[in-house]
Design an enzyme around this catalytic site. Structure first.
Site, PDB file in Angstrom:
ATOM      1  N   ASP A 184       0.852  -1.194   0.000  1.00  0.00           N
ATOM      2  CA  ASP A 184       0.000   0.000   0.000  1.00  0.00           C
ATOM      3  C   ASP A 184       0.887   1.243   0.000  1.00  0.00           C
ATOM      4  OD1 ASP A 184      -3.069   0.766   0.688  1.00  0.00           O
ATOM      5  OD2 ASP A 184      -1.674   2.204   1.608  1.00  0.00           O
ATOM      6  N   ASN A 235      -2.752  12.924  -4.008  1.00  0.00           N
ATOM      7  CA  ASN A 235      -3.872  13.415  -4.817  1.00  0.00           C
ATOM      8  C   ASN A 235      -4.285  14.823  -4.399  1.00  0.00           C
ATOM      9  OD1 ASN A 235      -4.289  11.326  -6.637  1.00  0.00           O
ATOM     10  ND2 ASN A 235      -5.540  10.151  -5.206  1.00  0.00           N
ATOM     11  N   GLU A 263      -4.693   2.360  -4.262  1.00  0.00           N
ATOM     12  CA  GLU A 263      -3.233   2.413  -4.196  1.00  0.00           C
ATOM     13  C   GLU A 263      -2.673   1.118  -3.619  1.00  0.00           C
ATOM     14  OE1 GLU A 263      -5.385   4.032  -2.353  1.00  0.00           O
ATOM     15  OE2 GLU A 263      -4.648   4.476  -0.324  1.00  0.00           O
TER      16      GLU A 263
END
Length: 298
Positions: free
Chosen positions: A176, A184, A219
């Protein structure tokens, strides 16, 4: 057949030939003359092989005449007639063998038949492309091109079946990206996508041909390493983690946390159990500082 009967054949919309046992033309109607752009006088006494392509002559020698000897008649065979200036004309022929070795040919051009065949081939090719596109949509992640979760499960089940037979082991890594939401929020989703595709490429570069890589969430990635023990799996996991940590992606620096589980020989396992174990180890890595690999205990 009288001369008058033969002349009547000039009115047919198909070609008619009589070929003797030496394969020389002894009769042809007007259709054949037009097809060859020659007069009947030019065609009679010439070898029929002069008006048939090399490949069709081989086909006639190796298939048609041997078949005629056994069955005396062949129907709807496709050959290539050589017309004026070497033009190749596909024709369909029915051929009957006479008692003295002569043969009687009836043929017609099959341009429309070839066109239909060509269209069928194109349609089949298009269907295959659409089928492949649907398969790709069903099995891969559109952003990275990696396997999706469904296909990962299918591939892992195959590996489980294989290692059960060979008494080998494999490792599952749940990976992860740390604080990906901040990427973002800070740089925008376009940069976030760039980070994900770059990570996927880096993973791919480090894996062997028989290893499996998938993107299973926003992700989140999963890697399956075949035929490795705990030490080997930890070494590769740390190599991947360090590579990500030390590589700047368009001036964006990120880290990843990794949960690792390695199977034991003769151990009964399934995909859901292994994924839960590696996920638990991943959460342990995240809860104890991130940017590390944690090994699952089981």
């Amino acid at each position: 057949m009288t001369q008058g009967n033969l002349q009547e054949l000039d009115n047919f919309c198909s070609g008619h030939l009589i070929v003797n046992k030496h394969r020389k033309i002894t009769f042809c109607n007007a259709y054949i003359c037009n097809l060859s752009d020659k007069t009947e006088a030019q065609l009679v006494e010439s070898s029929i092989s002069e008006y048939i392509s090399k490949a069709s002559n081989i086909f006639i020698d190796s298939y048609i005449y041997p078949l005629l000897i056994n069955e005396s008649e062949v129907q709807e065979v496709q050959i290539t007639w050589i017309g004026d200036n070497g033009q190749k004309i596909p024709v369909v022929a029915n051929i009957k063998l006479g008692q003295q070795g002569e043969s009687y040919w009836s043929l017609y051009m099959c341009a429309n038949r070839d066109k239909l065949h060509s269209e069928l081939l194109k349609a089949n090719e298009k269907l295959e492309q659409q089928s492949q596109a649907l398969f790709d949509l069903a099995t891969t992640d559109p952003l990275t091109g990696l396997l999706n979760r469904r296909e990962l499960q299918a591939q892992v089940n195959k590996v489980i079946y294989q290692v059960t037979r060979t008494l080998s082991t494999f490792a599952l890594l749940s990976i992860d990206v740390d604080f990906f939401k901040k990427v973002n929020d800070t740089y925008g989703h376009q940069k976030g996508d760039l980070v994900l595709t770059s990570i996927a490429e880096m993973f791919t570069q480090e894996l062997r041909a028989n290893d499996i890589l998938a993107r299973v969430g926003g992700e989140e990635f999963v890697i399956l390493l075949q035929d490795v023990d705990v030490e080997q799996a930890l070494k590769l996991s740390e190599k991947i983690r360090t590579m990500i940590e030390t590589t700047s992606i368009d001036d964006i620096n990120i880290t990843v946390s990794i949960g690792l589980v390695v199977t034991r020989k003769l151990e009964e396992v399934d995909f859901d159990m292994l994924l839960k174990l590696s996920d638990d180890a991943l959460y342990n890595a995240k809860n104890t500082g991130r940017n590390k690999t944690c090994l699952a205990s089981h």
